[in-house]
Design a protein around this motif. Structure first.
Motif, PDB file in Angstrom:
ATOM      1  N   ARG A   1       1.131  -0.900  -0.185  1.00  0.00           N
ATOM      2  CA  ARG A   1       0.110  -0.126   0.165  1.00  0.00           C
ATOM      3  C   ARG A   1       1.129   1.013   0.167  1.00  0.00           C
ATOM      4  NH1 ARG A   1      -4.809  -0.064  -1.295  1.00  0.00           N
ATOM      5  NH2 ARG A   1      -5.592  -1.319   0.393  1.00  0.00           N
ATOM      6  N   GLY A   2       0.876   2.090  -0.753  1.00  0.00           N
ATOM      7  CA  GLY A   2       1.403   3.279  -0.899  1.00  0.00           C
ATOM      8  C   GLY A   2       2.898   2.970  -2.313  1.00  0.00           C
TER       9      GLY A   2
ATOM     10  N   LEU B   1       3.527   5.144 -17.885  1.00  0.00           N
ATOM     11  CA  LEU B   1       1.986   5.096 -17.465  1.00  0.00           C
ATOM     12  C   LEU B   1       2.286   4.501 -15.488  1.00  0.00           C
ATOM     13  CD1 LEU B   1      -1.455   3.609 -17.512  1.00  0.00           C
ATOM     14  CD2 LEU B   1      -0.456   2.238 -17.964  1.00  0.00           C
ATOM     15  N   LEU B   2       1.465   5.379 -15.045  1.00  0.00           N
ATOM     16  CA  LEU B   2       1.863   4.836 -13.252  1.00  0.00           C
ATOM     17  C   LEU B   2       0.633   4.988 -12.543  1.00  0.00           C
ATOM     18  CD1 LEU B   2       3.748   5.843 -10.449  1.00  0.00           C
ATOM     19  CD2 LEU B   2       2.573   8.199 -11.016  1.00  0.00           C
ATOM     20  N   GLY B   3       0.794   3.942 -11.223  1.00  0.00           N
ATOM     21  CA  GLY B   3       0.030   3.744 -10.898  1.00  0.00           C
ATOM     22  C   GLY B   3       0.705   2.987  -9.077  1.00  0.00           C
ATOM     23  N   VAL B   4       0.025   3.683  -7.839  1.00  0.00           N
ATOM     24  CA  VAL B   4      -0.438   3.954  -6.717  1.00  0.00           C
ATOM     25  C   VAL B   4      -0.972   3.335  -6.267  1.00  0.00           C
ATOM     26  CG1 VAL B   4       0.100   5.479  -5.301  1.00  0.00           C
ATOM     27  CG2 VAL B   4       1.042   6.651  -7.892  1.00  0.00           C
ATOM     28  N   ARG B   5      -0.645   2.319  -6.143  1.00  0.00           N
ATOM     29  CA  ARG B   5      -1.409   1.079  -5.036  1.00  0.00           C
ATOM     30  C   ARG B   5      -2.101   1.556  -3.765  1.00  0.00           C
ATOM     31  NH1 ARG B   5      -4.230  -1.977  -2.890  1.00  0.00           N
ATOM     32  NH2 ARG B   5      -3.621  -4.528  -2.615  1.00  0.00           N
TER      33      ARG B   5
ATOM     34  N   GLY C   1      -5.408   2.664  -6.848  1.00  0.00           N
ATOM     35  CA  GLY C   1      -6.592   3.660  -7.237  1.00  0.00           C
ATOM     36  C   GLY C   1      -5.822   4.895  -7.324  1.00  0.00           C
ATOM     37  N   GLU C   2      -5.161   4.956  -7.878  1.00  0.00           N
ATOM     38  CA  GLU C   2      -4.342   6.349  -8.509  1.00  0.00           C
ATOM     39  C   GLU C   2      -3.780   5.683  -9.892  1.00  0.00           C
ATOM     40  OE1 GLU C   2      -1.488   9.991  -8.774  1.00  0.00           O
ATOM     41  OE2 GLU C   2      -2.200   9.102  -6.503  1.00  0.00           O
TER      42      GLU C   2
END
Length: 258
Positions: free
Chosen positions: A149-150, A254-258, A240-241
């Motif tokens: 997470r994060g 491409l960015l993904g933030v958990r 989530g982001e």
């Protein structure tokens, strides 16, 4: 096979790999810089971040990460025995900070291969376009359980436009063709020329043969998943982001933030 037992300058071969790749991707170094900037910012409070490099090839992304993030540790994962051996010979283990792992992204269960239940980040460069939509979804689902997470995911790749786009894809294809023409005109190598030259190096024949056997049945008989598919699959996996902090036509981070 340990290529360091030969007298070949494998560090120079890694540089030739980077130049060859840049011929196809003229903004490759820029997107590496952007991606590592993001890692540095998001993981600033993490003492010893663990980062997985999926489809690492000879470790170009991992190399830049350990150079910029002095306490980071990279797990560099790829199927290609030649590129993994080249990375080991050119970069070594970076004082214990790069671990090389041979695994097939088409079928691998990442936590089992990595020997970890959680990591701080996963990155990939010019690799995940080899995955079908089904396999890409499965991979993202694994990342949703693996990244803490994060933590974050970064995919630096050519990702097609969504929907019925026609103008931007044509512009991107033309830009790639022109970049290759410029590179070759300036004396650069293309993909085939680089591999042909590498095959002539001492100590590499056995690895080239192993590579040919591993990739003999691999084809790309599917349409590459478009940007909207990537975004939806990452969100479904628990990121989530999700967004695109950098792009040049269809060349994106491409960015993904958990």
């Amino acid at each position: 096979m340990d290529l360091t037992e030969t007298t070949v300058d494998w560090t120079q071969w890694l540089r030739r790999w980077d130049r060859q790749q840049t011929g196809y991707l003229p903004y490759r170094e820029e997107r590496f810089t952007v991606a590592v900037d993001i890692l540095e910012q998001v993981l600033a409070g993490t003492a010893e971040p663990v980062i997985v490099d999926l489809g690492c090839g000879p470790g170009s992304f991992s190399q830049r990460i350990v150079e910029r993030l002095p306490t980071a540790r990279c797990l560099a994962v790829d199927l290609d025995p030649v590129l993994l051996a080249l990375g080991r010979a050119a970069l070594g283990d970076a004082d214990g900070r790069i671990t090389w792992i041979q695994a097939d992204l088409m079928s691998v269960h990442l936590p089992a291969v990595l020997g970890l239940s959680t990591v701080d980040a996963v990155v990939s460069s010019t690799a995940l376009h080899w995955l079908s939509a089904e396999r890409l979804s499965a991979t993202y689902a694994q990342l949703g359980g693996l990244v803490r997470r994060g933590g974050l995911f970064l995919n630096a790749d050519n990702i097609p436009e969504p929907g019925e786009a026609t103008v931007l894809p044509r512009m991107a294809e033309r830009a790639r063709a022109e970049a290759i023409e410029r590179s070759v005109a300036a004396g650069g190598e293309d993909w085939s020329t680089w591999w042909e030259a590498l095959a002539e190096q001492p100590g590499i024949a056995e690895l080239i043969s192993e590579r040919s056997e591993l990739f003999a049945g691999i084809t790309r008989d599917w349409a590459e998943p478009a940007l909207d598919f990537h975004v939806a699959a990452l969100r479904y996996a628990g990121f989530g982001e999700v967004g695109v902090p950098w792009q040049r036509l269809d060349d994106r981070v491409l960015l993904g933030v958990r």
